[in-house]
Design an enzyme around this catalytic site. Structure first.
Site, PDB file in Angstrom:
ATOM      1  N   ARG A  94       0.820  -1.221   0.000  1.00 16.51           N
ATOM      2  CA  ARG A  94       0.000   0.000   0.000  1.00 16.51           C
ATOM      3  C   ARG A  94       0.855   1.274   0.000  1.00 16.51           C
ATOM      4  O   ARG A  94       0.462   2.295  -0.571  1.00 16.51           O
ATOM      5  CB  ARG A  94      -0.936  -0.016   1.216  1.00 16.51           C
ATOM      6  CG  ARG A  94      -1.982   1.101   1.218  1.00 16.51           C
ATOM      7  CD  ARG A  94      -3.010   0.901   2.330  1.00 16.51           C
ATOM      8  NE  ARG A  94      -4.196   1.700   2.135  1.00 16.51           N
ATOM      9  CZ  ARG A  94      -4.406   2.886   2.696  1.00 16.51           C
ATOM     10  NH1 ARG A  94      -3.511   3.413   3.479  1.00 16.51           N
ATOM     11  NH2 ARG A  94      -5.514   3.549   2.448  1.00 16.51           N
TER      12      ARG A  94
ATOM     13  N   ILE B  80      -7.239   7.909  -1.104  1.00 24.82           N
ATOM     14  CA  ILE B  80      -7.180   6.448  -1.131  1.00 24.82           C
ATOM     15  C   ILE B  80      -8.021   6.034   0.074  1.00 24.82           C
ATOM     16  O   ILE B  80      -7.827   6.534   1.178  1.00 24.82           O
ATOM     17  CB  ILE B  80      -5.715   5.943  -1.076  1.00 24.82           C
ATOM     18  CG1 ILE B  80      -5.625   4.418  -1.043  1.00 24.82           C
ATOM     19  CG2 ILE B  80      -4.925   6.515   0.084  1.00 24.82           C
ATOM     20  CD1 ILE B  80      -4.178   3.881  -1.240  1.00 24.82           C
ATOM     21  N   SER B  81      -9.000   5.167  -0.141  1.00 25.39           N
ATOM     22  CA  SER B  81      -9.943   4.830   0.928  1.00 25.39           C
ATOM     23  C   SER B  81      -9.214   4.181   2.103  1.00 25.39           C
ATOM     24  O   SER B  81      -8.152   3.585   1.946  1.00 25.39           O
ATOM     25  CB  SER B  81     -11.021   3.872   0.420  1.00 25.39           C
ATOM     26  OG  SER B  81     -11.749   4.445  -0.634  1.00 25.39           O
ATOM     27  N   GLN B  82      -9.834   4.282   3.279  1.00 21.67           N
ATOM     28  CA  GLN B  82      -9.328   3.630   4.488  1.00 21.67           C
ATOM     29  C   GLN B  82      -9.225   2.116   4.247  1.00 21.67           C
ATOM     30  O   GLN B  82     -10.134   1.535   3.647  1.00 21.67           O
ATOM     31  CB  GLN B  82     -10.337   3.927   5.604  1.00 21.67           C
ATOM     32  CG  GLN B  82      -9.977   3.379   6.937  1.00 21.67           C
ATOM     33  CD  GLN B  82     -11.033   3.738   7.975  1.00 21.67           C
ATOM     34  OE1 GLN B  82     -11.857   4.623   7.754  1.00 21.67           O
ATOM     35  NE2 GLN B  82     -11.006   3.054   9.099  1.00 21.67           N
TER      36      GLN B  82
END
Ligand code: SAH
Length: 213
Positions: free
Chosen positions: A37, A63-65
């Site tokens: 990530r 960027i999503s959790q």
């Protein structure tokens, strides 16, 4: 672009956190262990890559959790070989998670800068989506439909009819619905004309924008 043992250790801890928060699908957890990530974030923010928080990726997007990505992926209930349409490529992280699970991914992004970046970046890490498309996700991809699953990673003010129409029978659309706050909603196509609807709690996404022209 380095992935070190330190990063791998951080991913292990993130996976433990996701398990604690209720993510149970081992294929999803394995994908989180695999995808680096930190490489999807600007180098200045790499320290934040493995905390369970959303983060800016440029062009006013996030960027999503990790928990959100994991939950949406779990709700899709797809297997290796299935085809999935993603709306909102963004950083490409969600796309990479699905690819790590052996899914064939089609993904649409409406911001050219993010589209181009993902197009260059994903193959560099060895991730090869079936198709990355610059365009409007509200319309889906009629030429490549129907899909085994569709995942929307932006907050949709309403449920796009075109996306429902592009599901196979038995396939699911996972979509956060609402303005400001969204309810994570899953539509399962039960036959040609019917859908079953389930709701899975509140989330906050950047908006799914509609080009009205
Ligand atoms: N899946 C992404 C999350 C990105 S945030 C990731 O893993 O990083 C949501 C993305 O949806 C943004 O990049 C935004 O530009 C995009 N988006 C918003 N409305 C859209 C639309 N109508 N069609 C396609 N993409 C859209």
């Amino acid at each position: 672009m380095k992935d070190t043992y330190t990063h791998k250790g951080m991913r292990n801890r993130l996976v433990a956190t996701l398990k604690d928060k209720g993510i149970a699908d081992s294929r999803v957890l394995e994908a989180f262990n695999e995808v680096p990530r930190h490489l999807f974030m600007d180098s200045g923010f790499i320290d934040h890559a493995y905390v369970d928080k959303a983060f800016p990726i440029g062009a006013n997007q996030t960027i999503s959790q990790p928990y959100t990505v994991a939950r949406q992926t779990e709700l899709l209930k797809v297997s290796a070989g299935d085809t999935v349409l993603e709306i909102g490529t963004g950083s490409g992280y969600q796309c990479a998670i699905l690819l790590a699970m052996g899914v064939q991914v089609y993904s649409i992004e409406r911001q050219n800068e993010l589209f181009k970046k993902a197009q260059r970046f994903l193959p560099r890490l060895g991730y090869r989506p079936k198709k990355l498309v610059f365009g409007d996700g509200y319309k889906g991809l009629p030429d490549d439909a129907p899909f085994d699953g569709i995942i929307v990673t932006a907050g949709a003010p309403h449920v796009p009819k075109d996306l429902l129409a592009q599901l196979k029978i038995g396939a699911r659309l996972v979509i956060p619905v609402g303005e400001g706050v969204q309810i994570m909603t899953v539509f399962t196509r039960t036959d040609a004309t019917s859908f079953e609807k389930e709701e899975f709690g509140e989330y906050r996404f950047v908006p799914m924008l509609e080009d009205k022209n």
